[in-house]
Every structure is written in C-alpha cells, then in structure tokens.
Design a protein around this motif. Structure first.
Motif, mmCIF file in Angstrom:
data_model
loop_
_atom_site.group_PDB
_atom_site.id
_atom_site.type_symbol
_atom_site.label_atom_id
_atom_site.label_comp_id
_atom_site.label_asym_id
_atom_site.label_seq_id
_atom_site.Cartn_x
_atom_site.Cartn_y
_atom_site.Cartn_z
ATOM 1 N N ILE A 175 44.260 41.278 42.115
ATOM 2 C CA ILE A 175 42.935 41.041 41.529
ATOM 3 C C ILE A 175 42.599 42.116 40.503
ATOM 4 O O ILE A 175 42.056 41.840 39.431
ATOM 5 N N SER A 177 44.579 43.644 38.630
ATOM 6 C CA SER A 177 45.393 43.509 37.425
ATOM 7 C C SER A 177 44.791 42.540 36.416
ATOM 8 O O SER A 177 45.186 42.531 35.251
ATOM 9 N N VAL A 178 43.840 41.715 36.845
ATOM 10 C CA VAL A 178 43.182 40.770 35.935
ATOM 11 C C VAL A 178 42.111 41.522 35.154
ATOM 12 O O VAL A 178 41.302 42.250 35.745
ATOM 13 N N GLN A 182 37.491 38.731 32.319
ATOM 14 C CA GLN A 182 37.581 37.402 32.906
ATOM 15 C C GLN A 182 36.445 37.164 33.899
ATOM 16 O O GLN A 182 35.825 36.099 33.913
ATOM 17 N N THR A 200 38.546 31.853 38.957
ATOM 18 C CA THR A 200 39.060 32.481 37.743
ATOM 19 C C THR A 200 40.035 33.619 38.010
ATOM 20 O O THR A 200 41.138 33.650 37.452
ATOM 21 N N VAL A 201 39.640 34.550 38.875
ATOM 22 C CA VAL A 201 40.421 35.774 39.038
ATOM 23 C C VAL A 201 41.659 35.548 39.908
ATOM 24 O O VAL A 201 42.784 35.919 39.528
ATOM 25 N N GLN A 204 44.796 33.825 38.353
ATOM 26 C CA GLN A 204 45.517 34.689 37.422
ATOM 27 C C GLN A 204 46.231 35.831 38.143
ATOM 28 O O GLN A 204 47.258 36.322 37.666
ATOM 29 N N ALA A 205 45.686 36.229 39.275
ATOM 30 C CA ALA A 205 46.297 37.327 40.029
ATOM 31 C C ALA A 205 47.553 36.895 40.777
ATOM 32 O O ALA A 205 48.321 37.758 41.229
#
Length: 307
Positions: A175, A177-178, A182, A200-201, A204-205
């Motif tokens: 998390i 790293s996002v 965002q 959203t997060v 991507q994580a």
C-alpha cells in the motif's frame, strides 16, 4: 544516409575469458556426482523402504491432504486478517494503529511453535466461557471450551494468526508503494478513505504484494510440520515420522518420503507464483517491444540526418 568520414570506426569488442568459472563448474559437478553416488549406495537411506511408502495411501490421502488443507485455510484467513491489520496500521485513527501494532508485536515477536503449543492448551487454560455482566454481574450464558478441543481447528487458528502478522506488513508495504496522489484523487472524487483503499490503492499494490505472498504460502506449507505442538499429528510430517516411522523403526526413508512430497508441492506453488507475478506485472516491464525499438531507431536516425 552516408556515414560521416570523420566518425570513429566501430569498436571490435573482445569478450573477456573467465577460465575459473569453468573450473568452479567442474568442481561443483564432481561434488554433486559424489554426493549422489554416496547417497545411492548408502544402506542407511533404505531406498527400498522409501519406494514402498512414497505412494502409501496414508501419506497421500491423509498426510498430504491435511497439509494442503492447513496451508489453504490458514493462508486465506491470514490474508484477510492481514488486509484488515494493514489498513488499521495506516489508518489515521490512533486506536486502530495501537491495536494493530500490539497484535504485530506479539505474534511476530514469539516463535510460531510456542504459539501453537499455547493454542493446544487453550481448552485447559479456559475450560468455560461465561457471557454476562463483568465482575459481579449475573451470567447470561455459559459454554464449555472443551468442545473447541479440535486439534485441526486449533492448528488452523494458530497458523493463521501468526501468518497474519507477517501478511499485514507485506500488505502495508504494498500500500505504501502506491503514490499518495492516488488516494488523494479518489477522496477528491467523493470516495471514503476505506473505499479508496479498497477500490484504488489495493489493486495497484498487488504488484508489490504478490511476490512475497507467494513466498509466504510456500513457507506456510513447510510450517505446517510444526502443528505437532497443538498436537495435530495427521499432517504429512506427522503421518510419515510418527505414525509410520515409529512403527517400522525406519525414520530416515520416511523423512525422505515427507521431504519429497513437500518438494513436489513447493515446486507446483513456485510455478503458480511465477505466472501470478507475470499477470500482475503487466504494463510494468521496462523492456521495449520490437515495434518500440524500431520506432526508437527511426527517431534517432531522423535526428541524425537533420544534424
């Protein structure tokens, strides 16, 4: 476009020779061959017993099956709880942060075998649970914890709680790293903090979360051999080393049988991890495709011709 006469000539690069690499490779191959020959000719391995019990019904249908169940159930619970703990750790709520930190501190700071032994003793420590007003109030309901004295269930709980502490840190790192933008963009669109995390997060994580999670699944498979501390002895290690080896007095070949099946399942999990990582890393590769390289070369030639 004709080459410029003043341009330097191409460099004829000669690769360096590394003879010591070949020497090291030969030494390693010789040592491996000597080990394999020694193991094949050593009577202590009891290869005949190994072949006899490699596909034994108890090893496969009881031991291996229970080991796979322990791995799957524990990891599913650990991942779900790890997500909750990671979100609590990153939450602006100080109470959530404190609870998550204490949980991680306890379960990461004590050995998993000690935790499994403790879970095995839970029915002894807490024989009954009473529901009512605390301290001096009346009791509304009471039930015996002895009904929870199911070694398999206690083993799953012990493994899952220990693993969830590690999964929480893995998910928290993913998390983090996002980019923060965002989350800010999602909240600007009207999402709540929790919904923005979920929609959203976290997706991507996954690119960062998946590789170490695959390693944790493989580690969990091998950690199930410690559930004898509950005690639960119907896993792969327990069946091979306790149920069979203690009866026929042949510990070495039965340990080899258990190690073989651990290695087989681990290899399958590693293949699955490879394809899963490749799936979630789509669009993140730094390698250029053939068309991209061709377009880049044309662009460079165009810049050179205009000079």
């Amino acid at each position: 476009m004709t080459p410029d006469a003043s341009s330097p000539s191409a460099i004829d690069a000669v690769p360096l020779r590394h003879p010591w690499r070949w020497v090291a490779a030969i030494v390693i191959v010789v040592l491996v061959a000597l080990f394999l020959y020694g193991a094949a000719t050593n009577d202590a391995y009891r290869w005949s017993v190994y072949r006899e019990y490699l596909f034994d019904e108890r090893v496969l249908t009881v031991g291996l099956f229970n080991t796979l169940q322990l791995t799957v159930y524990s990891m599913v619970i650990a991942i779900a709880l790890g997500v909750v703990l990671a979100v609590m750790r990153l939450s602006p709520n100080p109470v959530f942060k404190a609870v998550s930190w204490v949980f991680l501190w306890i379960f990461r700071g004590t050995p998993v075998y000690v935790q499994l032994v403790f879970w095995g003793l839970i029915p002894v420590i807490y024989q009954t649970i009473q529901i009512g007003i605390p301290f001096t109030g009346p009791t509304f309901a009471e039930f015996s914890v002895q009904v929870l004295a199911i070694p398999f269930l206690l083993a799953v709980i012990g493994l899952a709680l220990n693993e969830s502490a590690y999964m929480a840190e893995i998910i928290r790192a993913g998390i983090s790293s996002v980019p923060e933008g965002q989350l800010e963009a999602s909240t600007a669109l009207g999402m709540s903090w929790g919904l923005a995390m979920w929609r959203t997060v976290l997706p991507q994580a996954m690119r960062v979360i998946i590789p170490p999670t695959g390693n944790e699944v493989i580690s969990m498979l091998k950690t199930t051999s410690l559930v004898t501390g509950v005690p639960f002895t119907l896993d792969l290690y327990g069946i091979a080393s306790r149920e069979i080896a203690s009866r026929i007095y042949e510990p070495v070949p039965l340990l080899m049988v258990a190690a073989t099946w651990y290695l087989v399942v681990t290899s399958i999990l590693m293949v699955g991890q490879f394809y899963l990582e490749r799936y979630f890393s789509r669009g993140a590769s730094r390698k250029l495709t053939g068309k991209q390289l061709e377009a880049l070369a044309k662009a460079q030639m165009g810049d050179g011709s205009g000079v």
